[in-house]
Write an enzyme that holds these catalytic residues in place. Structure first.
Site, PDB file in Angstrom:
ATOM      1  N   GLU A  85       0.824  -1.206   0.000  1.00  0.00           N
ATOM      2  CA  GLU A  85       0.000   0.000   0.000  1.00  0.00           C
ATOM      3  C   GLU A  85       0.865   1.265   0.000  1.00  0.00           C
ATOM      4  OE1 GLU A  85      -3.990  -0.490   1.980  1.00  0.00           O
ATOM      5  OE2 GLU A  85      -3.299   1.264   3.069  1.00  0.00           O
TER       6      GLU A  85
ATOM      7  N   HIS B 129       8.175 -26.518   1.524  1.00  0.00           N
ATOM      8  CA  HIS B 129       7.402 -27.580   0.869  1.00  0.00           C
ATOM      9  C   HIS B 129       6.256 -26.985   0.080  1.00  0.00           C
ATOM     10  CE1 HIS B 129       9.593 -30.665   3.121  1.00  0.00           C
ATOM     11  NE2 HIS B 129       9.715 -29.664   3.986  1.00  0.00           N
TER      12      HIS B 129
ATOM     13  N   LYS C 269     -12.973   2.639  -1.970  1.00  0.00           N
ATOM     14  CA  LYS C 269     -13.950   2.902  -0.900  1.00  0.00           C
ATOM     15  C   LYS C 269     -15.080   3.781  -1.436  1.00  0.00           C
ATOM     16  CE  LYS C 269     -10.837   2.927   3.163  1.00  0.00           C
ATOM     17  NZ  LYS C 269     -10.327   3.693   4.287  1.00  0.00           N
TER      18      LYS C 269
HETATM   19  O1  PA5 Z   1      -2.868   2.059   5.940  1.00  0.00           O
HETATM   20  C1  PA5 Z   1      -3.961   2.573   5.801  1.00  0.00           C
HETATM   21  O2  PA5 Z   1      -4.150   3.784   5.969  1.00  0.00           O
HETATM   22  C2  PA5 Z   1      -5.174   1.747   5.461  1.00  0.00           C
HETATM   23  O3  PA5 Z   1      -4.885   0.468   5.078  1.00  0.00           O
HETATM   24  C3  PA5 Z   1      -6.115   1.694   6.667  1.00  0.00           C
HETATM   25  O4  PA5 Z   1      -5.453   1.084   7.736  1.00  0.00           O
HETATM   26  C4  PA5 Z   1      -7.404   0.940   6.343  1.00  0.00           C
HETATM   27  O5  PA5 Z   1      -7.980   1.409   5.154  1.00  0.00           O
HETATM   28  C5  PA5 Z   1      -8.400   1.124   7.484  1.00  0.00           C
HETATM   29  O6  PA5 Z   1      -8.674   2.460   7.673  1.00  0.00           O
HETATM   30  P1  PA5 Z   1      -9.301   3.004   9.004  1.00  0.00           P
HETATM   31  O7  PA5 Z   1      -8.343   2.744  10.126  1.00  0.00           O
HETATM   32  O8  PA5 Z   1      -9.508   4.472   8.778  1.00  0.00           O
HETATM   33  O9  PA5 Z   1     -10.588   2.289   9.233  1.00  0.00           O
END
Ligand code: PA5
Length: 426
Positions: A270, A296, A409
């Protein structure tokens, strides 16, 4: 206490990446980033009040024997990693990290409300998956006779203290709300209350965890840039990336560290899968693995499949427990094992795989920690977070945003509105 890293075939590092001006410039950007007000992950371990707020909650609810964390992405993967790596197994833990109705049904059927503490974590407070589970759990509790005015006895929230829908709800219900600092992104937040509260309930020494992170700064910030492990790691991975080795396998030889690989997957993917300002798509693809089990399974692909993977091979030097393999069983293959301990077998498999990788000309980094404990965990967490940030800055992208995720989202909500307006076909 040591955490060390060595590299196979350092001759593969590209001269352009070691050129003094590039290194100086990248390092300057890194230092500016980690010391800026906007990016807080590097120094968040020093915010003692965050740990204290978690300790207060722990004192209040420590009689609860079932801890349920509701969150997704960075609001779940770090805590899952801590609990499985270091937890003492004295409490039940459930991670509600998806919107799978069948799984949720199973999970809820295992929970007795009187023994439970629900920890809802969402930095934004607006994540559909987490909010859907919150709504379901509220109704589930009501069905069990627990009224809204009593939710404060079952719930704790963690969210951004400035802007989040959770703030309003926590006020309305009188539920304690812990802080997810505004300048620490979800996937970098494991050393904030996101991970600290579950760690306390799992019996993990959180002070040592945070001290481990602090200790790692000595080598992460080594001013001799030619010897700096962070820069060397970034140069190594980016050099190989230029040769087409664009996948990063994290393979700890430990079942308890299996979730480290999954935490790393989110952090790496990410943060680094982005478009540069010039519109070029970049990124290193993370591959989760763990040894010896994956010998394995995936290792065949790592050895003889496409030459596109760099393996980060992680070993625990001194495991806390061991078993003798001594036996009087007559079979030859069992007899051969008899003089050894289980940890020696693990070490043999680890070193055997390193040698085989080397012979197959498959690059790897060799990471070693003395033992699996909070201190080393804190060191590793800050190392991987810092490496992600530095690699991102060297790739000329912003490692801290996630526009692709945000778009998904938004479109999901648009789809729901269409269903509301036009019926199930949208
Ligand atoms: O790293 C990030 O910002 C995202 O992966 C969030 O952790 C994820 O989308 C969840 O978001 P939130 O904590 O606002 O619910």
């Amino acid at each position: 206490m040591s955490f060390s890293i060595s590299f196979d075939h350092t001759d593969r590092i590209k001269p352009a990446l070691t050129e003094a001006s590039f290194v100086q410039e990248s390092w300057k950007k890194f230092l500016q980033t980690i010391n800026s007000d906007e990016i807080g992950f590097f120094h968040v371990n020093l915010r003692k009040e965050l740990l204290h707020s978690c300790m207060e909650i722990y004192e209040k609810f420590q009689s609860r024997t079932h801890f349920i964390q509701v969150g997704i992405g960075g609001s779940s993967l770090g805590p899952e990693m801590l609990v499985s790596a270091l937890g003492n197994n004295k409490r039940n833990f459930t991670f509600i990290n998806n919107i799978d109705a069948e799984k949720l049904h199973d999970q809820l059927s295992q929970i007795e409300p009187q023994k439970a503490l629900f920890y809802f974590v969402s930095k934004s407070g607006g994540t559909a998956e987490t909010n859907a589970c919150l709504a379901i759990i509220c109704q589930w509790l009501k069905d069990k006779g627990i009224e809204e005015k009593d939710f404060k006895n079952y719930f704790v929230f963690a969210t951004d203290p400035v802007k989040s829908d959770f703030l309003e709800l926590s006020k309305k219900w009188g539920v304690t709300c812990l802080e997810v600092p505004s300048n620490v992104g979800g996937r970098f937040s494991v050393l904030t209350p996101v991970g600290l509260l579950p760690a306390l309930f799992a019996g993990i020494n959180t002070t040592e965890l945070l001290e481990g992170a602090q200790e790692s700064k000595k080598f992460l910030l080594n001013t001799d840039l030619n010897e700096n492990i962070l820069i060397q790691s970034a140069q190594y991975l980016l050099s190989l990336n230029e040769e087409g080795f664009n996948q990063t396998v994290l393979m700890p030889y430990s079942s308890r560290l299996r979730d480290l690989s999954f935490w790393f997957v989110q952090l790496w993917a990410e943060s680094l899968g982005k478009k540069t300002q010039e519109g070029k798509s970049v990124g290193l693809t993370p591959v989760p693995a763990y040894g010896a089990t994956d010998q394995h399974s995936q290792v065949q692909l790592f050895m003889e499949g496409p030459p596109d993977k760099v393996c980060l091979m992680l070993e625990i030097e001194k495991p806390a427990h061991d078993f003798s393999l001594a036996n009087d069983l007559e079979t030859g293959s069992l007899q051969k094992l008899s003089p050894y301990n289980l940890s020696q077998l693990m070490k043999a498999e680890f070193n055997g795989t390193l040698k085989a990788l080397s012979e197959a000309q498959r690059p790897y980094m060799h990471l070693t920690i003395d033992g699996l404990d909070p201190h080393h965990m804190g060191q590793m967490i800050l190392y991987f977070e810092s490496l992600t940030a530095l690699v991102g800055l060297m790739l000329n992208i912003n490692p801290f945003d996630q526009p692709g995720v945000e778009a998904g989202k938004r479109f999901a909500f648009e789809w729901l509105y269409l269903v509301e307006k036009n019926g199930p076909k949208g």
